[in-house]
Design a protein around this motif. Structure first.
Motif, PDB file in Angstrom:
ATOM      1  N   LEU A 642       0.832  -1.205   0.000  1.00 57.25           N
ATOM      2  CA  LEU A 642       0.000   0.000   0.000  1.00 57.25           C
ATOM      3  C   LEU A 642       0.869   1.257   0.000  1.00 57.25           C
ATOM      4  CD1 LEU A 642      -2.778  -1.006   2.566  1.00 57.25           C
ATOM      5  CD2 LEU A 642      -2.958  -0.928   0.075  1.00 57.25           C
ATOM      6  N   PHE A 643       1.977   1.215   0.711  1.00 55.83           N
ATOM      7  CA  PHE A 643       2.865   2.375   0.778  1.00 55.83           C
ATOM      8  C   PHE A 643       3.411   2.702  -0.608  1.00 55.83           C
ATOM      9  CE2 PHE A 643       6.700   4.767   1.677  1.00 55.83           C
ATOM     10  CZ  PHE A 643       6.297   5.603   2.701  1.00 55.83           C
ATOM     11  N   LYS A 644       3.799   1.677  -1.353  1.00 60.00           N
ATOM     12  CA  LYS A 644       4.287   1.899  -2.721  1.00 60.00           C
ATOM     13  C   LYS A 644       3.190   2.505  -3.588  1.00 60.00           C
ATOM     14  CE  LYS A 644       7.676  -1.854  -2.669  1.00 60.00           C
ATOM     15  NZ  LYS A 644       8.015  -3.200  -3.181  1.00 60.00           N
ATOM     16  N   LEU A 645       1.981   1.988  -3.426  1.00 59.54           N
ATOM     17  CA  LEU A 645       0.875   2.480  -4.243  1.00 59.54           C
ATOM     18  C   LEU A 645       0.535   3.929  -3.931  1.00 59.54           C
ATOM     19  CD1 LEU A 645      -1.579  -0.557  -4.218  1.00 59.54           C
ATOM     20  CD2 LEU A 645      -0.323   0.319  -6.181  1.00 59.54           C
ATOM     21  N   TYR A 646       0.442   4.238  -2.630  1.00 55.62           N
ATOM     22  CA  TYR A 646      -0.094   5.542  -2.238  1.00 55.62           C
ATOM     23  C   TYR A 646       0.970   6.621  -2.068  1.00 55.62           C
ATOM     24  CZ  TYR A 646      -4.365   2.911  -1.386  1.00 55.62           C
ATOM     25  OH  TYR A 646      -5.464   2.112  -1.531  1.00 55.62           O
ATOM     26  N   VAL A 647       2.144   6.249  -1.627  1.00 53.57           N
ATOM     27  CA  VAL A 647       3.178   7.256  -1.370  1.00 53.57           C
ATOM     28  C   VAL A 647       4.228   7.269  -2.475  1.00 53.57           C
ATOM     29  CG1 VAL A 647       4.903   8.085   0.280  1.00 53.57           C
ATOM     30  CG2 VAL A 647       2.779   7.054   1.107  1.00 53.57           C
TER      31      VAL A 647
END
Length: 667
Positions: A642-647
């Motif tokens: 999720l961090f890769k996707l959102y940030v």
């Protein structure tokens, strides 16, 4: 009849390879070089592999089958090498297959040059799709010197990266292996790295065939690579052993840069491909261990590294490890103590909850501002969150003079955990969250409670002002001077979502819990517990509290005074703690809004706030030092995604936000 001294010995470790074994063996028995021996070492297979081997051995006398207990491929290769008689030897894998001219072309090249090692290229073959793809790292042509025969003296900085650290892209002169006493390590995985890397450094003559001659199978779920997580330290132990051997042979300094590059590359590959959380934690600890640190891999200036981003990722492990352990630190409620219970004889109108952590210089002033409230029917619940200064003494001293004060103590678990503990002890009709370094207007609780009671509000909001005792915070005070003062009146009663919309339209939406009085039944009904272990948690709390409130109101008075001080969250230097706080807030707020039905205009406002929190995460992330950015590797794997996707992957986040926005506007 088998020749006494075959030209090439092919050594194949075999373990549960029945699905691919025939293809492998067929590509060998049909080689254009006929003078060879094929030594198959069954590593305790539990499928039909041994039966297949024996069938082939009966048909082709060049095939020898050796059996051993399941001791892994390294031991199998060593046992095969012990039985080998060939002038040259090659180590192939039982799930791969080979060009039928592989042995002839490499053997001829070896004889022409009297080389110790003959390199060659290959391609990857995807079992799932039956597709072939290039694999230029099997033979890095850009690193090859002009001279077709070379050694470490010619390319000392690339000698270990000119080829893959696997044995199946190399033909070896057997006598060279015996003279240098080279052996494979007995590891479940990465057992070949030591053998290959040390051999490349020791060989006096290396040459190559510039063709793809091996087909490396990918896409299988049962191979060694897909199960590395079960024994995650093998690759690091291999690199550490290479270091020790090169130092012992007094050649490490010559090839140090190549060693650094191959080790960094290996670390990155494993950090990227091992997804099991506990396995990654084990790797992090080993990278930070004395055994790995003594190799000096991470000690060079950034320009030394061929790929500085890879280096930053490995250096960032120290941050990832800190964050990993922080993520797994649970609030220890076993240490919760009741030190002083209030002695009220009736239910208070308001429960004031005060988390306390190392605020000795400010605490008395804060508590006095609460004790002097014109609304006297209150309880003051103080949660000492493991303070290391005299804060607890001050709490107990104040409690001696005011029977409305309760004092509880817990191990340091953070402000959210302390607030939650306070709510669990509260009995008031309304709850007010006070920060222990700030000051409350003496009329604050009276004014807010009267408004809330009169209109039966779930939440009532007020304004605040900012001040500081420190000359170091003048700039911050100037920034926040008017921040908590709203210029618009917001009269009457509002559903929380509508008040959020109107405040946002005037850029006056604020998240501090200290600017609101909350009905306790509203808090409990909607499970508005603070998210523990993060900062910027007020974003989640206020978002969920406001959107779930049926009736809210606003008082246009500054009733709260926020102290700006040098060591607060507000003024501290940006760290991954800030990034994660915003990121996690975004995730939780996103989850909440997707399960909330809102009118179109209110939904737009809620989504705008969601977007801003995500933007804060990205902005904070961009300010981090490059190595600290890899703190994200310390997150559980699903959060890393999720961090890769959102940030990290902004475009994907925009698409995701668009989908949510569309759904809400259609509701």
């Amino acid at each position: 009849t088998r020749m006494a001294t075959p030209k090439v010995s092919v050594i194949i470790p075999v373990y549960n390879a029945e699905q691919y074994l025939s293809e492998c063996l067929n590509s060998l028995i049909n080689q254009t070089l006929k003078d060879l021996e094929i030594i198959c070492v069954d590593d305790g297979s539990t499928d039909h592999s041994l039966s297949i081997l024996n069938q082939y051995a009966q048909k082709d006398k060049r095939i020898t089958v050796i059996q051993q207990k399941n001791l892994y491929a390294g031991v199998a290769r060593n046992n095969g090498l012990q039985a080998a008689k060939g002038e040259y030897v090659i180590f192939l894998d039982s799930d791969d297959f080979f060009d039928i001219q592989l042995l002839e072309k490499t053997y001829v090249k070896g004889c022409e040059t009297n080389a110790d090692i003959i390199l060659f290229g290959g391609e990857k073959y995807n079992t799932q799709t039956s597709e072939y793809t290039e694999a230029p790292y099997f033979l890095r042509k850009e690193f090859l010197p002009e001279n077709p025969v070379f050694s470490r003296n010619d390319i000392p900085d690339q000698i270990m990266t000119v080829t893959t650290p696997a044995p199946w892209t190399k033909l070896y002169r057997r006598q060279f292996i015996l003279e240098e006493n080279l052996k494979f390590q007995p590891f479940p995985n990465s057992n070949d790295a030591y053998f290959v890397l040390v051999s490349l450094c020791l060989a006096k003559k290396i040459t190559y065939v510039d063709e793809s001659l091996v087909y490396y199978r990918i896409g299988s779920t049962e191979n060694i690579q897909s199960n590395k997580w079960k024994n995650p330290l093998c690759f690091l132990k291999a690199y550490e052993a290479v270091y020790e051997e090169l130092v012992r042979r007094n050649i490490f300094e010559e090839v140090e840069k190549s060693y650094v590059d191959v080790t960094i590359s290996g670390c990155k590959f494993n950090l990227d491909t091992i997804t099991d959380d506990e396995a990654r934690l084990t790797i992090y600890h080993e990278i930070m261990s004395a055994d790995f640190q003594k190799t000096g891999v991470l000690d060079h200036p950034i320009e030394y590294y061929s790929n500085w981003r890879n280096c930053m990722q490995v250096r960032g492990v120290k941050y990832a490890l800190l964050w990993y352990e922080k993520m797994r630190k649970k609030a220890d409620n076993s240490g919760f103590q009741i030190l002083k219970q209030n002695s009220l004889h009736s239910t208070p109108l308001v429960s004031v909850i005060v988390p306390v952590y190392n605020v000795e210089p400010y605490l008395k002033e804060c508590l006095e501002s609460i004790r002097q409230q014109t609304l006297s029917s209150i309880e003051i619940i103080c949660i000492n969150d493991g303070s290391a200064d005299l804060s607890l003494n001050i709490l107990l001293e104040c409690a001696e003079h005011d029977n409305r004060i309760s004092v509880f103590s817990q191990q340091n678990s953070g402000q959210s955990a302390a607030r939650n503990a306070g709510v669990r002890q509260a009995s008031g009709e309304y709850i007010y969250f006070m920060d222990s370094d700030d000051i409350l207007d003496i009329h604050a609780l009276s004014v807010m409670y009267e408004q809330a009671k009169e209109d039966d509000l779930d939440v009532v909001y007020c304004d605040g002002s900012s001040f500081s005792d420190s000359e170091h915070c003048e700039e911050s005070v100037e920034i926040y001077k008017e921040y908590y003062v709203r210029k618009h009146p917001y009269p009457g009663l509002y559903p929380g979502a509508a008040l959020m919309r109107d405040m946002l339209s005037h850029e006056e939406y604020r998240v501090s819990p200290c600017l609101q009085l909350i009905k306790r039944s509203h808090f409990l009904k909607h499970d508005l517990w603070f998210c523990e272990g993060i900062i910027h948690e007020d974003n989640i709390f206020n978002y969920c509290c406001m959107l779930s409130a049926d009736k809210t109101g606003y008082i246009g008075r500054s009733l709260f005074n926020r102290r700006i001080r040098p060591d607060s969250v507000m003024t501290s230097q940006t760290s991954f703690h800030h990034v994660y706080g915003y990121f996690y807030s975004y995730i939780k707020m996103n989850d909440f809004i997707q399960n909330t039905v809102l009118e179109s205009d209110n939904a737009k406002a809620a989504l705008e706030i969601l977007s801003r929190v995500l933007k804060n995460a990205r902005t904070a992330y961009s300010k981090l030092p490059e190595d600290e950015k890899y703190s994200a590797l310390g997150l559980p794997h699903y959060q890393q995604t999720l961090f890769k996707l959102y940030v990290s992957d902004v475009e994907q986040a925009k698409k995701d936000l668009y989908i949510v926005r569309t759904r809400l506007q259609q509701t």
